[in-house]
Scaffold this motif. Structure first.
Motif, PDB file in Angstrom:
ATOM      1  N   ILE A 215      41.909  58.384  23.447  1.00 32.15           N
ATOM      2  CA  ILE A 215      43.180  58.292  24.180  1.00 32.15           C
ATOM      3  C   ILE A 215      43.243  57.020  24.960  1.00 32.15           C
ATOM      4  N   GLN A 216      44.289  56.455  25.139  1.00 39.63           N
ATOM      5  CA  GLN A 216      44.566  55.127  26.133  1.00 39.63           C
ATOM      6  C   GLN A 216      44.530  55.883  27.575  1.00 39.63           C
ATOM      7  N   SER A 254      44.388  67.492  30.353  1.00 40.25           N
ATOM      8  CA  SER A 254      44.426  67.067  28.848  1.00 40.25           C
ATOM      9  C   SER A 254      43.817  65.844  28.434  1.00 40.25           C
ATOM     10  N   ILE A 255      44.390  64.846  29.337  1.00 37.40           N
ATOM     11  CA  ILE A 255      44.005  63.556  29.111  1.00 37.40           C
ATOM     12  C   ILE A 255      42.565  63.457  29.498  1.00 37.40           C
ATOM     13  N   ASN A 256      42.135  64.045  30.558  1.00 33.46           N
ATOM     14  CA  ASN A 256      40.870  63.938  30.937  1.00 33.46           C
ATOM     15  C   ASN A 256      39.722  64.532  29.917  1.00 33.46           C
ATOM     16  N   ALA A 257      40.199  65.414  29.302  1.00 35.61           N
ATOM     17  CA  ALA A 257      39.520  66.578  28.145  1.00 35.61           C
ATOM     18  C   ALA A 257      39.076  65.561  26.936  1.00 35.61           C
ATOM     19  N   ILE A 258      40.157  64.686  26.520  1.00 40.13           N
ATOM     20  CA  ILE A 258      39.885  63.872  25.472  1.00 40.13           C
ATOM     21  C   ILE A 258      39.098  62.652  25.736  1.00 40.13           C
ATOM     22  N   PHE A 292      49.856  57.847  23.230  1.00 38.72           N
ATOM     23  CA  PHE A 292      48.655  57.403  23.928  1.00 38.72           C
ATOM     24  C   PHE A 292      47.400  57.525  23.182  1.00 38.72           C
ATOM     25  N   ILE A 293      47.576  58.206  21.819  1.00 36.11           N
ATOM     26  CA  ILE A 293      46.455  58.344  21.240  1.00 36.11           C
ATOM     27  C   ILE A 293      45.954  56.949  20.608  1.00 36.11           C
ATOM     28  N   VAL A 294      44.770  56.618  20.536  1.00 42.38           N
ATOM     29  CA  VAL A 294      44.321  55.506  20.068  1.00 42.38           C
ATOM     30  C   VAL A 294      44.579  55.269  18.552  1.00 42.38           C
ATOM     31  N   GLY A 295      45.374  54.282  18.066  1.00 45.28           N
ATOM     32  CA  GLY A 295      45.848  54.058  16.840  1.00 45.28           C
ATOM     33  C   GLY A 295      47.132  54.756  16.323  1.00 45.28           C
ATOM     34  N   ASP A 434      52.401  73.254  13.088  1.00 40.72           N
ATOM     35  CA  ASP A 434      53.251  73.164  12.290  1.00 40.72           C
ATOM     36  C   ASP A 434      53.642  71.606  12.140  1.00 40.72           C
ATOM     37  N   GLY A 435      52.708  70.616  12.639  1.00 40.52           N
ATOM     38  CA  GLY A 435      52.967  69.306  12.287  1.00 40.52           C
ATOM     39  C   GLY A 435      51.310  68.540  11.941  1.00 40.52           C
ATOM     40  N   LEU A 436      51.642  67.517  11.316  1.00 41.26           N
ATOM     41  CA  LEU A 436      50.499  66.682  10.850  1.00 41.26           C
ATOM     42  C   LEU A 436      50.513  65.206  11.206  1.00 41.26           C
ATOM     43  N   LEU A 437      49.324  64.664  11.748  1.00 45.29           N
ATOM     44  CA  LEU A 437      49.394  63.323  12.104  1.00 45.29           C
ATOM     45  C   LEU A 437      48.410  62.688  11.235  1.00 45.29           C
TER      46      LEU A 437
END
Length: 467
Positions: A215-216, A254-258, A292-295, A434-437
């Motif tokens: 994550i950024q 959440s951000i810190n956990a990633i 903010f997920i990288v990529g 119910d979603g896919l990235l």
């Protein structure tokens, strides 16, 4: 040869951490087998990091987390209750009453209560507030804990000085030892065991997730701070201010956990035993943090519109046999509305409310106890009286049963069938129930696979949103 020390990191609100350390100084836990500080930090982190997974379970403005005594005993040992009671007696956390086979819920206090507690403890011990750092340093030296206070600058903060802003955090690094390893890294190690023994496609997804998810950090933190500032400025009362802090601190957690999640053992990836969903950091993260997920700019997000209402159609098919003409008409009408992606628009027409309000209404209809929200449910009955009767019957014994059944259907379709087919085609997705990235170059193939499998289950291709 110098021995390398491994650490488990926490990022926790300043006020709660200071109450923990000051309480240990004021009334330390006697004859404790573990440090009350380290156990306390772990339990506080559990409540903070896991509370956003339960955000639909209870309308409460503070963070909370249900924990069974069996879970606590496995994690902290037979001495667990001594630590828990010490935290509760001294108002670091509080709990509700165990009832009806449910787990006990553990809660944070409000930040204002923590501030009051800090002032009280400082007065009782004749410690100037500015000297709290010296107390913390003493205990950190005792337990070899590394700690630093961080605060991200909030732009235009002077414009809302009427509000108290809680935006300071302690970054805490606890050395992992033979005795505390079981509760500092237990969740991550259990997930590792699950991934290693999972079906081939899930094993590949787990490996890809742990190696690739980043994550950024600074940008995501700044976004969360600015959103917190905006929500505070718009808050109409203290309850809304407290809720704004809850959402903000969930985002930070959440951000810190990633961020450095594999190194810090905070990435989650495991199938839920109850509803069979695949629970990860992404499934419980606020959707506005997704960019903010990288990529992310090179990814496409595909999700089933009106997912839970649509998947209810699969359950309803079993009611067609020997159904009255009236019920068949309702089932057919419900099918057309939901699979076309118009469910919330239909609710808007029924209730005269906006889309977000109608989403909340559906949650009340589908997931609350039968005797709760009667006014809301009476209006819904005018549109689908017989279908509501089915919902009510499913929830008769346990009101959670309806949600769990729909989640099992969703999980079977998305994890066991769609994701398996994707991996077979060399496409490894990040999942959000119910979603896919997926990478953009696989968008069309992913859509094709989703449409094919959902058509097999429903008889038609439902609306799938592509971002």
């Amino acid at each position: 040869m110098t021995k390398y020390t491994k650490y488990r990191s926490f990022l926790l609100p300043k006020e709660i951490v200071e109450v923990l350390f000051l309480t240990a100084h004021h009334i330390p836990l006697q004859d404790n087998k573990q440090s009350e500080i380290i156990v306390g930090l772990s339990i506080i982190n559990d409540i903070l990091s896991k509370s956003n997974q339960k955000h639909n379970s209870e309308d409460y403005p503070y963070h909370f987390n249900p924990m069974y005594s069996k879970y606590l005993q496995l994690k902290y040992g037979n001495y667990y209750n001594t630590y828990i009671e010490w935290l509760i007696i001294h108002n670091i956390i509080w709990k509700d009453f165990y009832y009806g086979g449910k787990s006990t819920y553990f809660y944070f206090q409000s930040n204002e209560n923590y501030l009051s507690k800090i002032n009280f403890l400082c007065k009782e011990n004749e410690i100037p507030v500015e000297s709290i750092g010296e107390i913390i340093d003493t205990y950190c030296l005792r337990d070899s804990i590394k700690i630093s206070l961080i605060s991200h600058a909030i732009k235009e903060i002077n414009y809302i000085q009427k509000n108290r802003i809680f935006n300071k955090w302690y970054r805490i690094k606890v050395p992992i030892t033979k005795t505390n390893k079981k509760f500092l890294t237990k969740d991550y190690e259990q997930d590792s065991t699950y991934i290693n023994n999972a079906p081939k496609h899930i094993k590949k997804m787990g490996s890809h997730y742990r190696k690739g998810l980043k994550i950024q950090y600074e940008e995501a933190i700044e976004h969360s701070e600015n959103r917190y500032l905006k929500e505070l400025s718009e808050a109409k009362n203290s309850k809304e201010e407290v809720s704004a802090f809850k959402r903000y601190s969930s985002r930070i957690s959440s951000i810190n956990a990633i961020h450095n999640g594999s190194l810090n053992k905070t990435l989650r990836f495991k199938r839920n035993d109850t509803n069979k969903r695949l629970d990860t950091n992404l499934t419980n993260m606020a959707s506005d943090l997704r960019p903010f997920i990288v990529g992310y700019e090179n990814m496409s997000y595909l999700d089933l519109s009106n997912s839970q209402p649509v998947l209810f159609n699969i359950l309803l098919q079993s009611y067609r046999k020997n159904a009255s003409e009236a019920l068949l008409n309702e089932i057919d009408n419900y099918f057309i509305i939901t699979t076309s992606g118009k469910w919330y628009e239909w609710l808007q027409g029924l209730y005269g409310l906006n889309r977000n309000e109608c989403k909340e209404i559906w949650m009340k209809i589908a997931y609350s106890k039968n005797h709760h929200n009667p006014e809301v449910k009476q209006i819904f009955k005018k549109g689908f009286p017989l279908i509501y009767g089915i919902i009510e019957e499913i929830k008769k014994e346990k009101h959670e049963d309806f949600a769990v059944e729909l989640q099992k259907i969703e999980s079977k379709i998305f994890i066991d069938e769609i994701c398996k087919e994707l991996v077979n085609h060399g496409i490894i997705p990040y999942t959000m129930h119910d979603g896919l990235l997926v990478p953009k170059e696989h968008k069309e193939k992913t859509l094709e696979i989703m449409q094919t499998i959902l058509k097999e289950k429903l008889g038609v291709i439902p609306l799938i949103k592509v971002e």
